[in-house]
Design a protein around this motif. Sequence first.
Motif, mmCIF file in Angstrom:
data_model
loop_
_atom_site.group_PDB
_atom_site.id
_atom_site.type_symbol
_atom_site.label_atom_id
_atom_site.label_comp_id
_atom_site.label_asym_id
_atom_site.label_seq_id
_atom_site.Cartn_x
_atom_site.Cartn_y
_atom_site.Cartn_z
ATOM 1 N N ARG A 40 20.228 3.301 4.656
ATOM 2 C CA ARG A 40 20.067 1.918 4.209
ATOM 3 C C ARG A 40 21.264 1.584 3.335
ATOM 4 N NH1 ARG A 40 14.930 0.554 0.691
ATOM 5 N NH2 ARG A 40 16.182 1.641 -0.835
ATOM 6 N N CYS A 41 21.911 0.470 3.607
ATOM 7 C CA CYS A 41 23.082 0.067 2.819
ATOM 8 C C CYS A 41 23.005 -1.435 2.560
ATOM 9 C CB CYS A 41 24.371 0.442 3.545
ATOM 10 S SG CYS A 41 24.583 -0.390 5.122
ATOM 11 N N ARG A 42 23.942 -1.914 1.771
ATOM 12 C CA ARG A 42 24.000 -3.341 1.441
ATOM 13 C C ARG A 42 25.160 -3.980 2.206
ATOM 14 N NH1 ARG A 42 21.758 -5.701 -2.592
ATOM 15 N NH2 ARG A 42 21.489 -3.769 -3.748
ATOM 16 N N LEU A 43 24.861 -5.047 2.939
ATOM 17 C CA LEU A 43 25.887 -5.793 3.667
ATOM 18 C C LEU A 43 26.585 -6.718 2.681
ATOM 19 C CD1 LEU A 43 27.232 -6.613 6.361
ATOM 20 C CD2 LEU A 43 25.401 -8.313 6.613
ATOM 21 N N LEU A 44 27.913 -6.553 2.554
ATOM 22 C CA LEU A 44 28.696 -7.359 1.628
ATOM 23 C C LEU A 44 29.334 -8.570 2.305
ATOM 24 C CD1 LEU A 44 30.563 -4.499 -0.262
ATOM 25 C CD2 LEU A 44 28.493 -5.722 -0.975
ATOM 26 N N LYS A 45 29.847 -8.342 3.530
ATOM 27 C CA LYS A 45 30.605 -9.405 4.183
ATOM 28 C C LYS A 45 30.683 -9.125 5.679
ATOM 29 C CE LYS A 45 35.221 -9.408 3.870
ATOM 30 N NZ LYS A 45 36.592 -9.557 3.348
ATOM 31 N N VAL A 46 30.710 -10.198 6.470
ATOM 32 C CA VAL A 46 30.965 -10.112 7.903
ATOM 33 C C VAL A 46 32.308 -10.777 8.150
ATOM 34 C CG1 VAL A 46 30.177 -10.781 10.202
ATOM 35 C CG2 VAL A 46 28.510 -10.181 8.435
ATOM 36 N N VAL A 64 29.445 3.596 13.569
ATOM 37 C CA VAL A 64 28.116 3.005 13.380
ATOM 38 C C VAL A 64 27.595 2.623 14.751
ATOM 39 C CG1 VAL A 64 26.824 1.097 12.349
ATOM 40 C CG2 VAL A 64 28.650 2.224 11.050
ATOM 41 N N LEU A 65 26.431 3.138 15.111
ATOM 42 C CA LEU A 65 25.876 2.951 16.447
ATOM 43 C C LEU A 65 24.891 1.799 16.544
ATOM 44 C CD1 LEU A 65 25.228 6.724 17.199
ATOM 45 C CD2 LEU A 65 27.271 5.377 17.729
ATOM 46 N N ASP A 66 24.293 1.429 15.425
ATOM 47 C CA ASP A 66 23.280 0.381 15.447
ATOM 48 C C ASP A 66 23.135 -0.182 14.045
ATOM 49 O OD1 ASP A 66 21.296 -1.284 16.430
ATOM 50 O OD2 ASP A 66 19.721 0.219 16.332
ATOM 51 N N VAL A 67 22.786 -1.449 13.951
ATOM 52 C CA VAL A 67 22.542 -2.108 12.670
ATOM 53 C C VAL A 67 21.227 -2.857 12.796
ATOM 54 C CG1 VAL A 67 23.394 -3.830 11.048
ATOM 55 C CG2 VAL A 67 25.014 -2.387 12.278
ATOM 56 N N LYS A 68 20.373 -2.688 11.808
ATOM 57 C CA LYS A 68 19.084 -3.378 11.811
ATOM 58 C C LYS A 68 18.858 -3.978 10.429
ATOM 59 C CE LYS A 68 16.398 -0.582 15.079
ATOM 60 N NZ LYS A 68 17.486 -0.252 15.933
ATOM 61 N N PRO A 69 18.162 -5.111 10.349
ATOM 62 C CA PRO A 69 17.801 -5.659 9.042
ATOM 63 C C PRO A 69 16.700 -4.810 8.410
ATOM 64 C CG PRO A 69 16.776 -6.944 10.770
ATOM 65 C CD PRO A 69 17.659 -5.942 11.458
ATOM 66 N N TRP A 70 16.615 -4.842 7.090
ATOM 67 C CA TRP A 70 15.560 -4.116 6.379
ATOM 68 C C TRP A 70 14.428 -5.079 6.072
ATOM 69 C CZ3 TRP A 70 13.704 0.466 5.129
ATOM 70 C CH2 TRP A 70 12.750 0.537 4.126
ATOM 71 N N PHE A 71 13.221 -4.706 6.469
ATOM 72 C CA PHE A 71 12.015 -5.441 6.121
ATOM 73 C C PHE A 71 11.116 -4.490 5.349
ATOM 74 C CE2 PHE A 71 13.171 -7.321 10.340
ATOM 75 C CZ PHE A 71 13.599 -8.555 9.861
ATOM 76 N N GLY A 72 10.719 -4.867 4.159
ATOM 77 C CA GLY A 72 9.858 -4.017 3.346
ATOM 78 C C GLY A 72 8.591 -3.593 4.071
ATOM 79 N N GLU A 73 8.096 -4.475 4.925
ATOM 80 C CA GLU A 73 6.868 -4.168 5.675
ATOM 81 C C GLU A 73 7.071 -3.037 6.675
ATOM 82 O OE1 GLU A 73 6.790 -8.200 4.076
ATOM 83 O OE2 GLU A 73 8.222 -7.166 5.340
ATOM 84 N N MET A 74 8.321 -2.751 7.044
ATOM 85 C CA MET A 74 8.597 -1.693 8.007
ATOM 86 C C MET A 74 8.963 -0.376 7.321
ATOM 87 S SD MET A 74 7.976 -3.317 10.725
ATOM 88 C CE MET A 74 8.506 -2.232 12.011
ATOM 89 N N GLY A 75 9.031 -0.383 6.001
ATOM 90 C CA GLY A 75 9.369 0.819 5.250
ATOM 91 C C GLY A 75 8.165 1.755 5.140
ATOM 92 N N PRO A 76 8.313 2.813 4.367
ATOM 93 C CA PRO A 76 7.216 3.772 4.209
ATOM 94 C C PRO A 76 5.956 3.103 3.683
ATOM 95 C CG PRO A 76 9.230 4.613 3.222
ATOM 96 C CD PRO A 76 9.485 3.186 3.587
ATOM 97 N N ARG A 77 4.827 3.548 4.185
ATOM 98 C CA ARG A 77 3.524 3.027 3.747
ATOM 99 C C ARG A 77 2.804 4.087 2.940
ATOM 100 N NH1 ARG A 77 2.129 1.529 9.616
ATOM 101 N NH2 ARG A 77 4.248 0.965 10.037
#
Length: 100
Positions: A40-46, A64-77
Amino acid sequence: MCGRQSSSASPGARVGGAPPEVGIFGHRNMRRLNWLGVSRCRLLKVDGLDLHVEDLDAVDGTPVLDVKPWFGEMGPRGEQHQAEWTTVMLRDYFAPGAGD
């Protein structure tokens, strides 16, 4: 998701010491059987097709093979458990100059 590249650093070199002996799935270094990493990283600029990020847990130049947005609902439960030695070892992992 990124493809891991080999590094001459020992598993604990970036964090100030060697970790305790653990099984192959108990660590995140290049000795794992599967060289794919998820970070998980922080996107600074495109900038066109270039993504500028910080806090990516990868060696410079790693593809980098894939990029996905982070959704808290998809994180550890549920409640999370982590060995205390990992917290101590990784305390300053992303501190400026930690990888130098």
